[in-house]
Write an enzyme that holds these catalytic residues in place. Structure first.
Site, mmCIF file in Angstrom:
data_model
loop_
_atom_site.group_PDB
_atom_site.id
_atom_site.type_symbol
_atom_site.label_atom_id
_atom_site.label_comp_id
_atom_site.label_asym_id
_atom_site.label_seq_id
_atom_site.Cartn_x
_atom_site.Cartn_y
_atom_site.Cartn_z
ATOM 1 N N CYS A 17 0.843 -1.196 0.000
ATOM 2 C CA CYS A 17 0.000 0.000 0.000
ATOM 3 C C CYS A 17 0.881 1.249 0.000
ATOM 4 O O CYS A 17 2.107 1.164 0.054
ATOM 5 C CB CYS A 17 -0.935 0.008 1.202
ATOM 6 S SG CYS A 17 -0.082 0.286 2.772
ATOM 7 N N CYS A 405 -5.856 3.969 11.906
ATOM 8 C CA CYS A 405 -4.853 3.496 10.941
ATOM 9 C C CYS A 405 -5.136 4.103 9.564
ATOM 10 O O CYS A 405 -6.266 4.009 9.068
ATOM 11 C CB CYS A 405 -4.875 1.975 10.856
ATOM 12 S SG CYS A 405 -4.226 1.170 12.334
ATOM 13 N N CYS A 407 -4.261 3.328 6.497
ATOM 14 C CA CYS A 407 -4.075 2.526 5.280
ATOM 15 C C CYS A 407 -5.137 2.798 4.214
ATOM 16 O O CYS A 407 -4.829 3.056 3.057
ATOM 17 C CB CYS A 407 -4.057 1.039 5.614
ATOM 18 S SG CYS A 407 -2.438 0.462 6.148
ATOM 19 N N ASP A 449 -5.106 19.836 -34.166
ATOM 20 C CA ASP A 449 -4.420 19.982 -35.445
ATOM 21 C C ASP A 449 -5.346 19.387 -36.504
ATOM 22 O O ASP A 449 -6.265 18.628 -36.173
ATOM 23 C CB ASP A 449 -3.087 19.222 -35.388
ATOM 24 C CG ASP A 449 -2.263 19.428 -36.647
ATOM 25 O OD1 ASP A 449 -2.402 20.492 -37.282
ATOM 26 O OD2 ASP A 449 -1.482 18.527 -36.987
ATOM 27 N N ASP A 646 -0.336 15.358 -34.026
ATOM 28 C CA ASP A 646 0.367 14.107 -34.290
ATOM 29 C C ASP A 646 1.866 14.265 -34.020
ATOM 30 O O ASP A 646 2.691 13.550 -34.560
ATOM 31 C CB ASP A 646 0.116 13.616 -35.717
ATOM 32 C CG ASP A 646 0.529 14.639 -36.777
ATOM 33 O OD1 ASP A 646 0.925 15.748 -36.382
ATOM 34 O OD2 ASP A 646 0.450 14.331 -37.976
#
Length: 752
Positions: A17, A405, A407, A449, A646
């Site tokens: 984690c 906690c 987590c 474009d 591109d």
């Protein structure tokens, strides 16, 4: 003079984690000579920018001190930039916009190479299966099983011999807690005193002192089960993107002296020729040199419809040959094929944190010590100030440590972002990091474009108009002059002749005439092919023909006139057609409230015609600096702007935009420049990318609500005495599992 910083990558095992990543980040940053650190749990990688005096063994030792495995990433693939590459210094500078029709075939094919410095150290990725192995063989799974067994033995022993129940459960507690306490000590020693292991150790030891050793041992087991589940989820996320590597076959048929021999695919070198049989996966990126077939590119691009491929067309590793036998010239080594680059880019992207993720990181640094303070106050204040029971309030204070906690909170964002990046990559949508993924959902204007982005970048013949000779002769003579040319307009004429089975006679003494066209002898006649202006100087163009030519021009088409001797025998109209999905893609963006605008260097007539067909506004005849200025103007209006191109002649605008997106088919430009890239170059991919971003951010908001909401509920129930240690750790473990499972749902994301 200071030496250029080096960049080194390591594979790290055992991370489950974001708290694990935070501990490693903090510990490694403390080493002298370290300039920057990035840790990715989902990719299992550690990237360090450092000076020459820092040795790799020192880094590995520091990581192992925390209880994780570490090794240098295997050599292979391209060196990484020693500083984050920007859009501005990585885009090719080459304009494909056709302005008028100049048939002298003199084009500017110059390109601008990226000049980002490369690191002298190894930068590579092991794209095989994750090194963690099956989850039931991991160290955390074995520790959990051992603790569970010890708890069962303690229960049985306590039932048979009640006098040893307490010491039996303390021993069972020690079996599970000692490794956790050692990790807490090491984390504190290397810069992270307020870790989840610290909270767990304090809570468990405190519970023993107030006579709750059975609960303490059970809580430690539940904690270990939660950690194991986190590891399983992290492994699944890791395998999701690395599983792409399995698409590339292990062997290839290498052709040497006319004989095909089976060799390991990883040994193929650039320039080698391989044979790909029907039904086989392509073992390397390459170019077809013989044969034609339908290629299923779904594994690489997510495109469900197979593509027709012929001589000269590119093929990508991992795609499937659904038709005839192909001979393919290898254009990229195994470590640098399309899939390897996609995996590498996604892993690097997972190391780049979003603004939300950085905020959660900062918040958790204050949150964890805050939980310790709240727990201490709950344990001490009521007995001292209000005469409460010490045992009762210490118990509640310890429960609050477990509820607090962090987590579930710290994993809420990176788990969702990693899953989103992986889901996008598997469908040809590449985003370079959490920050890019987060920003995409906020885009309110997109500047496109034209050539190669909204259009296919490949002109096609739309009309052949007869003059003094039939259509068949017009096309035949034009193709004769263009035979052998690679100019896009010449290719369009030759493709049309081939499609219509028109014979192409030989041409003699063919030569380009600067600014006008091309002239040569065909069948004993002098033939000219070029612009209407140049043709008018050689033959008479009637008012009706001139009107027809002007109408084609107004429709965005380029016209080439064919003159034989002094007679105009006909003309051909060509146009770079919009992509098949361009109108649908732009309509969907409009429905999402996104403003679209075309920025092109092409002439105003052509731009107006294409924009009118697509239903968008357009600005034409622009220089690169004009495109950049327009992007800045849109931003000044308060819009969040993406620039789509591109990778050609758009570098200033791409750099100025909030997000730069490259369109391409797996090329270096598409994969390794800009902030994001769409592999199969569909306009529909842009709204899909925005939709994915919004899905990920909604998932993150849900995760944060789950993580904090459960903690708030159990905080209240613990204070009032409804819940205790067991529900507290179940709340933390449950929240972590729920948050992770919710994030993993994104792996199944599909475009609307």
């Amino acid at each position: 003079m200071n030496a250029e910083p080096r960049q080194t990558r390591y594979r790290v095992t055992g991370m489950d984690c974001a708290a694990c990543a935070s501990k490693i980040d903090t510990a490694v940053r403390r080493l002298p000579g370290v300039d920057d650190v990035s840790v990715s749990v989902s990719a299992g990688t550690l990237r360090i920018v450092h000076g020459d005096d820092l040795q790799g063994e020192t880094i590995i030792k520091q990581v192992k001190n925390l209880g994780y495995g570490a090794e240098p990433a295997p050599v292979g693939g391209k060196p990484a930039p020693s500083k984050p590459a920007t859009v501005a210094d990585s885009h090719d500078q080459h304009d494909h916009d056709h302005e008028g029709h100049d048939h002298n075939h003199d084009h500017d094919n110059g390109s601008h190479a990226a000049d980002a410095a490369t690191a002298p150290s190894a930068h590579a990725h092991d794209h095989g299966a994750p090194s963690d192995g099956p989850w039931w063989k991991t160290r955390k799974a074995m520790a959990t099983a051992t603790c569970a067994l010890a708890l069962v033995v303690a229960y049985v022993a306590g039932t048979i011999y009640p006098s040893i129940e307490k010491p039996a459960f303390i021993i069972a507690l020690a079996v599970g807690l000692v490794p956790v306490a050692v990790r807490a000590f090491n984390a504190a020693r290397y810069g992270t005193p307020f870790s989840i292991e610290t909270l767990m150790t304090i809570a468990a030891v405190g519970a023993v002192f107030i006579g709750a050793e059975v609960e303490a041992a059970t809580v430690v087991l539940l904690f270990l089960v939660g950690e194991m589940l986190e590891g399983v989820a992290a492994g699944r996320a890791r395998k999701s993107i690395q599983g792409l590597s399995a698409l590339v076959p292990k062997t290839a048929l290498l052709e040497t002296n006319g004989q095909a021999t089976e060799v390991p695919a990883e040994t193929l070198v650039v320039g080698a020729t391989i044979v790909v049989r029907p039904g086989d996966r392509v073992p390397a990126d390459g170019e077809i040199v013989e044969g034609a077939s339908e290629i299923d590119e779904a594994p690489v691009t997510g495109e469900s419809v197979p593509k027709s491929k012929k001589v000269g067309d590119p093929v990508f590793a991992g795609t499937i040959n659904a038709g005839g036998v192909l001979r393919v010239k290898v254009t990229a080594a195994a470590s640098d094929n399309t899939i390897a680059r996609v995996v590498r880019l996604v892993e690097e992207a997972q190391e780049s944190k979003s603004e939300t993720e950085r905020f959660i990181d900062r918040f958790s640094r204050v949150y964890t010590p805050g939980v310790l303070i709240v727990g201490a106050l709950v344990a001490v204040v009521p007995p001292l100030a209000f005469g409460g029971s010490w045992e009762e309030w210490i118990y509640k204070g310890l429960a609050i440590l477990l509820i607090g906690c962090p987590c579930a909170l710290v994993i809420s964002t990176p788990a969702a972002i990693a899953a989103g990046l992986s889901a996008g990559a598997r469908r040809g949508l590449l985003m370079k990091g959490g920050a890019v993924l987060e920003t995409l959902g906020k885009i309110t204007a997109i500047a496109f474009d034209k050539t190669g982005t909204l259009t296919a970048g490949k002109p096609v013949v739309t009309d052949v108009v007869a003059g003094e000779r039939p259509v068949r002769d017009v096309l035949s003579l034009a193709a004769a002059l263009e035979r052998g040319s690679s100019h896009p307009l010449a290719v369009a004429i030759l493709d049309k002749a081939k499609a219509d089975a028109i014979p192409v006679p030989p041409a003699f003494d063919a030569s380009a005439i600067a600014g006008e066209g091309i002239e040569g002898g065909v069948g004993g006649e002098r033939v000219f092919l070029g612009s209407p202006q140049a043709a008018a100087r050689r033959a008479t163009i009637t008012p009706e023909q001139q009107s027809a030519i002007e109408a084609f021009n107004a429709d965005g088409k380029t016209v080439s006139v064919i003159v034989v001797g002094t007679s105009m025998i006909g003309f051909i109209a060509m146009r770079d057609e919009p992509r098949a999905d361009a109108r649908r893609g732009l309509a969907r963006l409009k429905s999402m409230g996104v403003r679209t605008i075309m920025l092109t260097g092409d002439n105003k007539t052509t731009a107006k015609a294409v924009a009118s067909y697509l239903g968008m506004e357009a600005r034409a005849e622009l220089l690169p600096e004009d495109k950049q200025r327009i992007v800045r103007d849109l931003q000044a209006e308060g819009l969040k702007v993406a620039k789509i191109g591109d990778g050609i002649n758009d570098a200033p605008a791409l750099a100025a935009a909030d997000i730069g997106i490259a369109m391409g088919g797996g090329t270096d430009v598409a994969l390794e420049t800009a902030d994001a890239a769409v592999l199969h170059g569909r306009v529909m991919d842009i709204p899909d990318m925005i939709d994915l971003s919004k899905s990920v951010m909604a998932n993150i908001r849900t995760n944060i609500t789950i993580a904090l909401g459960l903690k708030a509920v159990f905080l209240v129930t613990t204070i009032v005495g409804v819940t205790g240690l067991w529900p507290a750790i179940l709340a933390d473990t449950g929240a972590t599992v729920l948050v992770t499972a919710n994030a993993m749902r994104l792996l199944g994301w599909k475009p609307a």
